[in-house]
Motif scaffolding. Structure first.
Motif, PDB file in Angstrom:
ATOM      1  N   UNK A 194       0.731  -1.138   0.019  1.00  0.00           N
ATOM      2  CA  UNK A 194      -0.102   0.006   0.144  1.00  0.00           C
ATOM      3  C   UNK A 194       0.828   1.083  -0.133  1.00  0.00           C
ATOM      4  N   UNK A 195       0.425   2.051  -0.744  1.00  0.00           N
ATOM      5  CA  UNK A 195       1.399   3.573  -0.841  1.00  0.00           C
ATOM      6  C   UNK A 195       0.238   4.543  -0.456  1.00  0.00           C
ATOM      7  N   UNK A 196       0.881   5.545   0.165  1.00  0.00           N
ATOM      8  CA  UNK A 196       0.071   6.878   0.247  1.00  0.00           C
ATOM      9  C   UNK A 196      -0.009   7.624  -1.007  1.00  0.00           C
ATOM     10  N   UNK A 197      -0.971   8.303  -1.591  1.00  0.00           N
ATOM     11  CA  UNK A 197      -1.005   8.807  -3.076  1.00  0.00           C
ATOM     12  C   UNK A 197      -1.462  10.423  -2.683  1.00  0.00           C
ATOM     13  N   UNK A 198      -0.563  11.397  -2.949  1.00  0.00           N
ATOM     14  CA  UNK A 198      -1.102  12.576  -2.874  1.00  0.00           C
ATOM     15  C   UNK A 198      -0.704  13.392  -4.265  1.00  0.00           C
ATOM     16  N   UNK A 199      -1.032  14.846  -4.124  1.00  0.00           N
ATOM     17  CA  UNK A 199      -0.571  15.738  -5.318  1.00  0.00           C
ATOM     18  C   UNK A 199       0.591  16.798  -4.706  1.00  0.00           C
ATOM     19  N   UNK A 200       1.035  17.240  -5.648  1.00  0.00           N
ATOM     20  CA  UNK A 200       2.185  18.184  -5.395  1.00  0.00           C
ATOM     21  C   UNK A 200       1.717  19.253  -6.202  1.00  0.00           C
ATOM     22  N   UNK A 247     -12.065  14.082  -1.363  1.00  0.00           N
ATOM     23  CA  UNK A 247     -13.361  13.233  -1.727  1.00  0.00           C
ATOM     24  C   UNK A 247     -13.040  11.996  -2.455  1.00  0.00           C
ATOM     25  N   UNK A 248     -11.834  12.127  -3.278  1.00  0.00           N
ATOM     26  CA  UNK A 248     -11.724  11.020  -4.273  1.00  0.00           C
ATOM     27  C   UNK A 248     -10.892   9.840  -3.584  1.00  0.00           C
ATOM     28  N   UNK A 249     -10.437  10.138  -2.088  1.00  0.00           N
ATOM     29  CA  UNK A 249      -9.584   9.299  -1.871  1.00  0.00           C
ATOM     30  C   UNK A 249      -8.265   9.112  -1.595  1.00  0.00           C
ATOM     31  N   UNK A 250      -7.702  10.420  -2.045  1.00  0.00           N
ATOM     32  CA  UNK A 250      -6.086  10.747  -2.002  1.00  0.00           C
ATOM     33  C   UNK A 250      -5.769  10.765  -0.667  1.00  0.00           C
ATOM     34  N   UNK A 251      -4.580  10.653  -0.393  1.00  0.00           N
ATOM     35  CA  UNK A 251      -4.065  10.751   0.802  1.00  0.00           C
ATOM     36  C   UNK A 251      -3.394  12.062   1.409  1.00  0.00           C
ATOM     37  N   UNK A 252      -3.118  12.793   0.189  1.00  0.00           N
ATOM     38  CA  UNK A 252      -2.142  14.052   0.524  1.00  0.00           C
ATOM     39  C   UNK A 252      -2.394  15.114  -0.313  1.00  0.00           C
ATOM     40  N   UNK A 253      -2.307  16.478   0.071  1.00  0.00           N
ATOM     41  CA  UNK A 253      -2.285  17.507  -0.535  1.00  0.00           C
ATOM     42  C   UNK A 253      -0.945  18.290  -0.201  1.00  0.00           C
ATOM     43  N   UNK A 284       9.371   7.767   6.840  1.00  0.00           N
ATOM     44  CA  UNK A 284       8.757   7.843   5.553  1.00  0.00           C
ATOM     45  C   UNK A 284       9.474   8.442   4.500  1.00  0.00           C
ATOM     46  N   UNK A 285       9.353   7.834   3.291  1.00  0.00           N
ATOM     47  CA  UNK A 285       9.955   8.452   2.169  1.00  0.00           C
ATOM     48  C   UNK A 285       9.064   8.626   1.088  1.00  0.00           C
ATOM     49  N   UNK A 286       9.099   9.783   0.313  1.00  0.00           N
ATOM     50  CA  UNK A 286       8.191  10.092  -0.681  1.00  0.00           C
ATOM     51  C   UNK A 286       8.822  10.359  -1.948  1.00  0.00           C
ATOM     52  N   UNK A 287       8.726  10.043  -3.033  1.00  0.00           N
ATOM     53  CA  UNK A 287       9.058  10.228  -4.475  1.00  0.00           C
ATOM     54  C   UNK A 287       8.320  11.085  -5.000  1.00  0.00           C
ATOM     55  N   UNK A 288       8.306  12.108  -6.059  1.00  0.00           N
ATOM     56  CA  UNK A 288       7.312  13.112  -6.910  1.00  0.00           C
ATOM     57  C   UNK A 288       7.537  12.437  -8.173  1.00  0.00           C
ATOM     58  N   UNK A 343       9.559   3.774  -2.078  1.00  0.00           N
ATOM     59  CA  UNK A 343       8.916   4.759  -1.363  1.00  0.00           C
ATOM     60  C   UNK A 343       7.658   4.343  -0.896  1.00  0.00           C
ATOM     61  N   UNK A 344       7.130   4.891   0.295  1.00  0.00           N
ATOM     62  CA  UNK A 344       5.869   4.600   0.978  1.00  0.00           C
ATOM     63  C   UNK A 344       4.769   5.647   0.497  1.00  0.00           C
ATOM     64  N   UNK A 345       5.251   6.868  -0.144  1.00  0.00           N
ATOM     65  CA  UNK A 345       4.456   7.890  -0.463  1.00  0.00           C
ATOM     66  C   UNK A 345       4.866   8.374  -1.882  1.00  0.00           C
ATOM     67  N   UNK A 346       3.605   8.523  -2.644  1.00  0.00           N
ATOM     68  CA  UNK A 346       3.947   8.955  -4.157  1.00  0.00           C
ATOM     69  C   UNK A 346       3.156  10.383  -4.275  1.00  0.00           C
ATOM     70  N   UNK A 347       3.841  11.409  -4.886  1.00  0.00           N
ATOM     71  CA  UNK A 347       3.385  12.845  -4.879  1.00  0.00           C
ATOM     72  C   UNK A 347       3.187  12.845  -6.401  1.00  0.00           C
ATOM     73  N   UNK A 348       2.077  13.268  -6.747  1.00  0.00           N
ATOM     74  CA  UNK A 348       1.637  13.415  -8.096  1.00  0.00           C
ATOM     75  C   UNK A 348       1.803  14.875  -8.464  1.00  0.00           C
TER      76      UNK A 348
END
Length: 338
Positions: free
Chosen positions: A1-7, A39-45, A242-246, A304-309
């Motif tokens: 499982x990954x956390x997925x957010x936007x950047x 509302x869409x279920x994303x994990x991060x802003x 935690x580790x994120x990649x964009x 990574x555990x977090x992906x920032x789009x």
């Protein structure tokens, strides 16, 4: 499982086609997109911070406003340039925003990125100490900020205060007990990733990195992440980091998607940023089946555990919500991210 957010880099301009024609537009749309993402279920802003530019700059009013309009989504930065920051004032702002959010703040900080003006931090009243570089100053500000978040008293109380004080030395208020564990360091090199691990900071790594081996970005970043985790273990920290990649990822589902992102952009490319040879990551844009196969080969995302789009914020809230929904619905489940 990954956390997925936007950047979001938070650009605005009056150019034709821009949906963010003013600073007010981009601020209000940033809030609306965070609400839509939740509302869409994303994990991060997450929001980028740039000074002297037509982009988002002062993060805490925006983070607090997003916090007040949402209830679940993580709210963060990627990254705050610590060369410009007063660590003491920043602790107060960060504490307030985190308390409003109910402990959802994820603050990415770093020594900073290329600037719009020459030595812009001097206009904010800061200068490196003798023998110190601007990068050293940014790291020093960052270390001080993190130390202050521990909440230990350090200031001698006035014997005749306006209001009664608690006993002992005083700390900055308002204080968030857990924010210290939710600070990330934006790292462009293996060495600074190791430094961040030693300091007990989470790791953010972007769509570019110092080219330290001539290999593709994903290979270099995957190695950077492994070195970070090795250094973390060696430091003996109790918690798991935690580790994120964009990444720029665009599923092609509609004619409009194809018009915006349908051209094959090839692979990584090499450039120079802040006098540093850097490898810049590709844009992933394809029909979902092909896109899924391409992303399976990205070793850094796998680590990574977090992906920032990274999003094209000037295309407006509705289009960016469509991109997020497309990734969450058509791509993430097939890759085991959700």
């Amino acid at each position: 499982m990954k956390k997925i957010g936007f950047l979001s880099f938070g650009h605005w301009s009056p150019d034709a086609g821009s949906q963010t024609r003013s600073a007010r537009d981009v601020l209000l749309q940033s809030i609306d997109l965070a609400v839509a993402a939740e509302a869409l279920g994303a994990d991060g802003a997450y929001f980028r911070v740039h000074h002297f530019a037509r982009q988002l700059a002062s993060p805490f009013p925006l983070l607090a406003a997003v916090a007040a309009r949402t209830s679940r989504i993580e709210i963060g930065t990627g990254v705050i340039d610590m060369r410009y920051e007063n660590p003491f004032y920043m602790v107060e702002d960060a504490g307030a925003a985190d308390l409003i959010s109910g402990g959802r703040l994820q603050l990415g900080i770093s020594r900073g990125s290329p600037e719009q003006v020459i030595e812009g931090w001097r206009h904010f009243g800061y200068a490196p100490a003798p023998g110190e570089s601007a990068s050293d100053m940014g790291r020093r500000h960052g270390e001080r900020f993190v130390a202050l978040l521990d909440g230990r008293g350090f200031a001698e109380p006035n014997p005749q205060p306006m209001f009664a004080n608690p006993p002992g030395l005083l700390r900055l208020e308002p204080h968030s007990d857990t924010l210290r564990d939710r600070i990330w360091w934006g790292s462009a090199s293996d060495a600074t990733a190791i430094w961040a691990a030693q300091k007990g900071l989470n790791l953010q790594t972007s769509t570019l990195k110092a080219d330290e081996s001539g290999e593709p970005l994903a290979i270099q970043q995957a190695r950077q992440i492994r070195k970070f985790r090795e250094a973390w273990a060696a430091a003996g920290h109790a918690r798991t980091p935690r580790v994120s990649v964009s990444r720029s990822i665009f599923p092609i589902l509609t004619d409009l998607d194809r018009a915006y992102f349908g051209r094959d952009r090839g692979g990584d490319h090499i450039g120079v940023i802040d006098d540093m040879r850097a490898v810049f990551g590709r844009t992933y844009a394809a029909e979902p089946d092909r896109l899924i196969e391409q992303l399976r080969g990205d070793a850094a995302i796998a680590e990574a555990d977090t992906l920032l789009l990274t999003i094209p914020n000037q295309l407006g809230v509705a289009y960016n919500a469509h991109v997020l929904e497309a990734v969450l619905t058509h791509v993430a489940p097939a890759l085991g991210w959700r």
